[in-house]
Design an enzyme around this catalytic site. Structure first.
Site, short mmCIF file in Angstrom:
data_model
loop_
_atom_site.label_atom_id
_atom_site.label_comp_id
_atom_site.label_asym_id
_atom_site.label_seq_id
_atom_site.Cartn_x
_atom_site.Cartn_y
_atom_site.Cartn_z
N TYR A 183 49.01 33.76 35.97
CA TYR A 183 48.18 34.70 36.74
C TYR A 183 48.89 34.92 38.07
O TYR A 183 49.01 33.99 38.86
CB TYR A 183 46.79 34.11 37.00
CG TYR A 183 45.88 34.06 35.79
CD1 TYR A 183 45.95 33.03 34.86
CD2 TYR A 183 44.90 35.04 35.59
CE1 TYR A 183 45.09 32.97 33.77
CE2 TYR A 183 44.04 34.99 34.50
CZ TYR A 183 44.14 33.96 33.60
OH TYR A 183 43.28 33.91 32.51
N LYS A 239 36.59 35.20 29.86
CA LYS A 239 35.30 34.67 29.43
C LYS A 239 34.49 35.54 28.47
O LYS A 239 33.54 35.04 27.85
CB LYS A 239 34.42 34.41 30.66
CG LYS A 239 34.89 33.26 31.51
CD LYS A 239 34.58 31.93 30.85
CE LYS A 239 35.22 30.77 31.53
NZ LYS A 239 35.99 29.90 30.68
#
Ligand code: FAD
Ligand code: DHB
Length: 391
Positions: free
Chosen positions: A201, A297
């Site tokens: 990331y 998620k």
């Protein structure tokens, strides 16, 4: 037509629910507007929490996932020209995540459903819900040119953000919470060996970028772009140049390039409706909530919802106990809001909003350094990322 539970939508939420109900001997029919090929070819998420893997394993649909899924014990945060590893496993008592494409999960679930002889209809149209406030609601639809009515005890609205189930609830009965972000993700799938064993990331002055993968030969990459970005403005060379710039050629790193197999733009949104139920209609997954993808998620939350719903339906059929069904929304929303917070926190920490002021940029940098230096802060990221067992 009759069944016990009508399931609208054959995404992860609908298909996992059908499987869990099947294991409890509860009859269901799954209705999907798209074709099987379309659903199986749709490239989306790729990170499975340990609890999602455990649930799919217990449900007997994880043989290929166990063989082909890539188990990761850590991830990298990259900023200021350097990489910082977060040891997810060490910080969470040995928990891991598994990288395995959502479309592979969907393929495995469809194959299991069909081989068990379960009802699953693709390419239905004109889907409508009726009498959701009664004890025998119905789903009306067309299939192969014929009109059908499916009577049931409960409807599971698993039809995603753009589905029709949420709209069947009177607006006055719902509270909507929503936030739009001033950026989106341009995602590609490339025939290129992953450039790192773990996810990266990256927060870069040019914007966020993410390195992920699907197999040892296929890389999945994302970069922050404008909302509604025109893909036509992004020829292959521009995509690769932008990704190379954002990951930076530091510490001997070089991003492997290859043929681009798929590309798309994903809008970024946070969205929740409360409650997630009305009468005998129960919303699950993206039909009830959307998280920005930075926390990985969406898919995991959809699975968590239907785990709660399957449990409540099984209590209903076993002992006629409606209390768990009545408490469905409340039980789900605790996790939904925890995940909303985590996803929005990750998004704020890693993206460059247009016109970011220098003070905000410093705060963001300080936050990233703190997460990488403090065990307490790193644990907060790690335990949310691998998925909290209880919320
Ligand atoms: P869905 O997967 O949307 O499934 C809903 C299903 O219902 C679909 O098959 C749809 O065709 C069907 N349907 C719709 N309307 C009807 C109707 N009227 N009747 C019957 N069926 C209907 N999450 C991440 O964590 N990382 C990512 O990179 C990521 N990328 C994404 C990219 C895109 C373009 C999108 C849309 C989502 C992405 N997500 C990502 C989110 C993640 O994929 C979702 O959270 C997940 O798919 C939710 O599963 P679901 O079953 O609730 O909904
Ligand atoms: C992937 C998607 C995500 O949203 C994320 O946070 C990490 C990985 C993926 O598609 O691999």
């Amino acid at each position: 037509m009759e069944t016990q539970v009508a399931i609208v939508g054959a995404g992860p939420a609908g298909l996992v629910l059908a499987r869990l109900l099947e294991r409890q001997g509860i009859d269901s029919v799954v209705l999907e507007v798209r074709s099987r090929e379309y659903v199986e070819g749709r490239v989306r998420a790729g990170v499975l929490e340990q609890r999602t893997v455990d649930l799919l394993t217990e449900a007997g649909v994880a043989d290929r996932l166990q063989r082909e899924g890539m188990v990761h014990a850590g991830l990298e945060l990259r900023f200021g020209g350097r990489g910082h590893r977060i040891d997810l496993s060490e910080l969470t008592g040995g928990r891991t995540i598994t990288v395995y494409g959502q479309q592979e999960v969907v393929k495995d679930l469809i194959a299991a459903r069909l081989s068990a002889g379960g009802a699953l209809r693709f390419a239905v149209s004109d889907v409508e819900l009726a009498e959701v406030e009664s004890e025998r609601p119905a789903v009306r639809f067309r299939h192969d040119g014929e009109a059908h009515e499916l009577r049931c005890d409960a409807i599971a609205g698993c039809d995603g953000f753009h589905g029709i189930c949420r709209a069947a609830i009177p607006p006055g009965a719902l509270t909507v919470y929503e936030r739009e972000y001033p950026f989106a993700w341009l995602g590609i799938l490339a025939r290129a060996r992953p450039s790192s064993e773990e996810l990266i990331y990256a927060n870069h002055p040019r914007g966020f970028a993410l390195h992920s993968m699907r197999t040892p030969e296929v890389t999945r990459l994302y970069l922050q772009c404008e909302p509604g970005e025109d893909l036509g403005a992004w020829p292959d060379e521009r995509i690769w140049a932008e990704l190379q710039a954002r990951f930076e050629l530091t510490e001997g790193f070089r991003l492997n390039e290859g043929e681009i197999l798929d590309r798309g733009v994903t809008p970024m949104r946070s969205f929740v409706v409360e409650p997630m139920q009305h009468g005998r209609l129960f919303l699950a997954g993206d039909a009830a909530h959307i998280v920005p993808p930075t926390g990985a998620k969406g898919l995991n939350l959809a699975v968590a919802d239907v785990e709660v719903l399957a449990d409540a339906l099984s209590a209903f059929y076993r002992d006629g106990d409606e209390r768990r069904l009545a408490g469905y929304s409340e039980r789900c929303l605790r996790r939904v809001w925890r995940v909303q917070h985590f996803s929005s926190w990750m998004t704020a920490m890693l993206h460059r909003p247009p016109g970011q002021d220098p003070f905000e940029a410093q705060l963001q940098h300080s936050q990233l350094e703190y997460v990488c230096r403090s065990r307490a802060a790193a644990t907060t990221l790690a335990e949310n990322y691998v998925g909290l067992a209880e919320v």
